[in-house]
Scaffold this motif. Structure first.
Motif, mmCIF file in Angstrom:
data_model
loop_
_atom_site.group_PDB
_atom_site.id
_atom_site.type_symbol
_atom_site.label_atom_id
_atom_site.label_comp_id
_atom_site.label_asym_id
_atom_site.label_seq_id
_atom_site.Cartn_x
_atom_site.Cartn_y
_atom_site.Cartn_z
ATOM 1 N N CYS A 18 0.819 -1.223 0.000
ATOM 2 C CA CYS A 18 0.000 0.000 0.000
ATOM 3 C C CYS A 18 0.849 1.268 0.000
ATOM 4 O O CYS A 18 0.579 2.208 -0.758
ATOM 5 N N ALA A 19 1.866 1.307 0.818
ATOM 6 C CA ALA A 19 2.728 2.489 0.885
ATOM 7 C C ALA A 19 3.498 2.670 -0.419
ATOM 8 O O ALA A 19 3.608 3.782 -0.942
ATOM 9 N N GLU A 20 4.007 1.579 -0.952
ATOM 10 C CA GLU A 20 4.745 1.651 -2.209
ATOM 11 C C GLU A 20 3.848 2.134 -3.349
ATOM 12 O O GLU A 20 4.275 2.948 -4.176
ATOM 13 N N LYS A 21 2.624 1.644 -3.397
ATOM 14 C CA LYS A 21 1.709 2.076 -4.464
ATOM 15 C C LYS A 21 1.483 3.582 -4.427
ATOM 16 O O LYS A 21 1.458 4.241 -5.463
ATOM 17 N N ILE A 22 1.327 4.136 -3.244
ATOM 18 C CA ILE A 22 1.124 5.585 -3.135
ATOM 19 C C ILE A 22 2.386 6.342 -3.538
ATOM 20 O O ILE A 22 2.329 7.263 -4.357
ATOM 21 N N LEU A 23 3.538 5.982 -2.994
ATOM 22 C CA LEU A 23 4.749 6.748 -3.286
ATOM 23 C C LEU A 23 5.191 6.567 -4.740
ATOM 24 O O LEU A 23 5.478 7.545 -5.427
ATOM 25 N N ALA A 57 -0.798 3.480 3.216
ATOM 26 C CA ALA A 57 -1.216 4.439 2.187
ATOM 27 C C ALA A 57 -1.190 5.861 2.746
ATOM 28 O O ALA A 57 -0.878 6.811 2.031
ATOM 29 N N LEU A 58 -1.485 5.996 4.025
ATOM 30 C CA LEU A 58 -1.452 7.314 4.661
ATOM 31 C C LEU A 58 -0.029 7.760 4.975
ATOM 32 O O LEU A 58 0.317 8.917 4.754
ATOM 33 N N VAL A 79 3.108 24.891 6.022
ATOM 34 C CA VAL A 79 1.865 24.165 5.723
ATOM 35 C C VAL A 79 1.887 22.669 6.009
ATOM 36 O O VAL A 79 0.824 22.056 6.064
ATOM 37 N N ILE A 80 3.036 22.043 6.189
ATOM 38 C CA ILE A 80 3.073 20.578 6.263
ATOM 39 C C ILE A 80 2.230 20.019 7.404
ATOM 40 O O ILE A 80 1.535 19.019 7.233
ATOM 41 N N LYS A 81 2.263 20.649 8.554
ATOM 42 C CA LYS A 81 1.483 20.146 9.685
ATOM 43 C C LYS A 81 -0.012 20.207 9.384
ATOM 44 O O LYS A 81 -0.738 19.222 9.591
ATOM 45 N N ASP A 82 -0.473 21.328 8.866
ATOM 46 C CA ASP A 82 -1.901 21.473 8.552
ATOM 47 C C ASP A 82 -2.343 20.513 7.454
ATOM 48 O O ASP A 82 -3.428 19.925 7.537
ATOM 49 N N LEU A 83 -1.524 20.339 6.422
ATOM 50 C CA LEU A 83 -1.888 19.430 5.332
ATOM 51 C C LEU A 83 -1.909 17.983 5.808
ATOM 52 O O LEU A 83 -2.783 17.211 5.411
ATOM 53 N N SER A 84 -0.972 17.611 6.659
ATOM 54 C CA SER A 84 -0.950 16.258 7.215
ATOM 55 C C SER A 84 -2.193 15.996 8.053
ATOM 56 O O SER A 84 -2.837 14.947 7.932
ATOM 57 N N GLN A 85 -2.538 16.953 8.897
ATOM 58 C CA GLN A 85 -3.751 16.813 9.717
ATOM 59 C C GLN A 85 -4.994 16.736 8.846
ATOM 60 O O GLN A 85 -5.896 15.930 9.110
ATOM 61 N N GLU A 86 -5.048 17.556 7.802
ATOM 62 C CA GLU A 86 -6.187 17.523 6.879
ATOM 63 C C GLU A 86 -6.330 16.147 6.234
ATOM 64 O O GLU A 86 -7.430 15.600 6.148
ATOM 65 N N LEU A 87 -5.216 15.584 5.788
ATOM 66 C CA LEU A 87 -5.226 14.258 5.167
ATOM 67 C C LEU A 87 -5.793 13.211 6.125
ATOM 68 O O LEU A 87 -6.706 12.463 5.776
ATOM 69 N N PHE A 88 -5.265 13.169 7.337
ATOM 70 C CA PHE A 88 -5.696 12.163 8.306
ATOM 71 C C PHE A 88 -7.154 12.355 8.712
ATOM 72 O O PHE A 88 -7.912 11.391 8.811
ATOM 73 N N THR A 89 -7.561 13.590 8.941
ATOM 74 C CA THR A 89 -8.949 13.866 9.342
ATOM 75 C C THR A 89 -9.919 13.475 8.243
ATOM 76 O O THR A 89 -10.926 12.799 8.500
ATOM 77 N N ALA A 90 -9.632 13.879 7.016
ATOM 78 C CA ALA A 90 -10.513 13.550 5.892
ATOM 79 C C ALA A 90 -10.583 12.041 5.691
ATOM 80 O O ALA A 90 -11.663 11.483 5.451
ATOM 81 N N ALA A 119 -7.023 3.653 -2.756
ATOM 82 C CA ALA A 119 -7.649 4.626 -3.668
ATOM 83 C C ALA A 119 -8.217 5.818 -2.907
ATOM 84 O O ALA A 119 -8.154 6.954 -3.391
ATOM 85 N N LYS A 120 -8.757 5.597 -1.723
ATOM 86 C CA LYS A 120 -9.291 6.715 -0.936
ATOM 87 C C LYS A 120 -8.157 7.637 -0.482
ATOM 88 O O LYS A 120 -8.293 8.862 -0.534
ATOM 89 N N ALA A 121 -7.044 7.074 -0.066
ATOM 90 C CA ALA A 121 -5.890 7.912 0.290
ATOM 91 C C ALA A 121 -5.428 8.702 -0.925
ATOM 92 O O ALA A 121 -5.141 9.910 -0.823
ATOM 93 N N ALA A 122 -5.384 8.057 -2.078
ATOM 94 C CA ALA A 122 -4.970 8.731 -3.312
ATOM 95 C C ALA A 122 -5.940 9.846 -3.684
ATOM 96 O O ALA A 122 -5.517 10.932 -4.105
ATOM 97 N N GLU A 123 -7.226 9.602 -3.513
ATOM 98 C CA GLU A 123 -8.233 10.625 -3.820
ATOM 99 C C GLU A 123 -8.045 11.870 -2.960
ATOM 100 O O GLU A 123 -8.057 13.001 -3.462
ATOM 101 N N ILE A 124 -7.862 11.667 -1.672
ATOM 102 C CA ILE A 124 -7.686 12.801 -0.757
ATOM 103 C C ILE A 124 -6.370 13.512 -1.051
ATOM 104 O O ILE A 124 -6.312 14.745 -1.076
ATOM 105 N N LEU A 125 -5.319 12.749 -1.307
ATOM 106 C CA LEU A 125 -4.032 13.342 -1.649
ATOM 107 C C LEU A 125 -4.146 14.159 -2.939
ATOM 108 O O LEU A 125 -3.646 15.289 -3.013
#
Length: 139
Positions: A18-23, A57-58, A79-90, A119-125
């Motif tokens: 999963c992690a490899e597919k995302i990266l 994936a996250l 922005v990295i902290k806010d974007l990371s939190q946004e990703l996890f929350t969403a 796919a959901k992680a990819a969509e949010i990303l």
């Protein structure tokens, strides 16, 4: 973008986790220019770091955000902290959890494996990257 690659089966033939597919997929979709050695850094994050912890994936999505939005280090990124939190929350709102074991229990199938989870992680990303590109906040 990345979600389309994942939904089309990106990384299945290569037996990527999963992690490899995302990266690896983000490297292609977002033209990150990561070397094969850099891509290998994601290997140990699959399966919730092999212990069912936070979904690979996250964690790989955070790697992508870090590459795109951190110039030197996290403390210097506005922005990295806010974007990371946004990703996890969403992700948690959409999927009900961020941890590998409960996600597998709820969403994994023998046929598709964890494709829905990835796919959901990819969509949010994709959503975050697209928006931030439009705003001009990429490093």
């Amino acid at each position: 973008m990345l979600q389309d690659l994942i939904e089309a089966g990106f990384g299945n033939k290569e037996d990527l986790n999963c992690a490899e597919k995302i990266l690896y997929g983000a490297n292609e979709a977002y033209h990150l220019g990561l070397s094969p050695e850099a891509l290998k850094l994601s290997a140990g994050f699959g399966g919730g770091m092999a212990i069912g912890s936070v979904c690979g994936a996250l964690t790989a999505s955070i790697m992508v955000l870090s590459h795109l939005f951190v110039k030197n280090n996290a403390h210097a990124s506005p922005v990295i902290k806010d974007l990371s939190q946004e990703l996890f929350t969403a992700y948690e709102q959409e999927m009900g959890d961020i941890h590998c074991t409960p996600l597998k229990d709820k969403h994994r199938t023998p046929e598709l494996k964890c494709q829905k989870v990835i796919a959901k992680a990819a969509e949010i990303l994709d959503t975050i990257v697209r928006r931030e590109r439009e705003k001009g906040t990429l490093q």
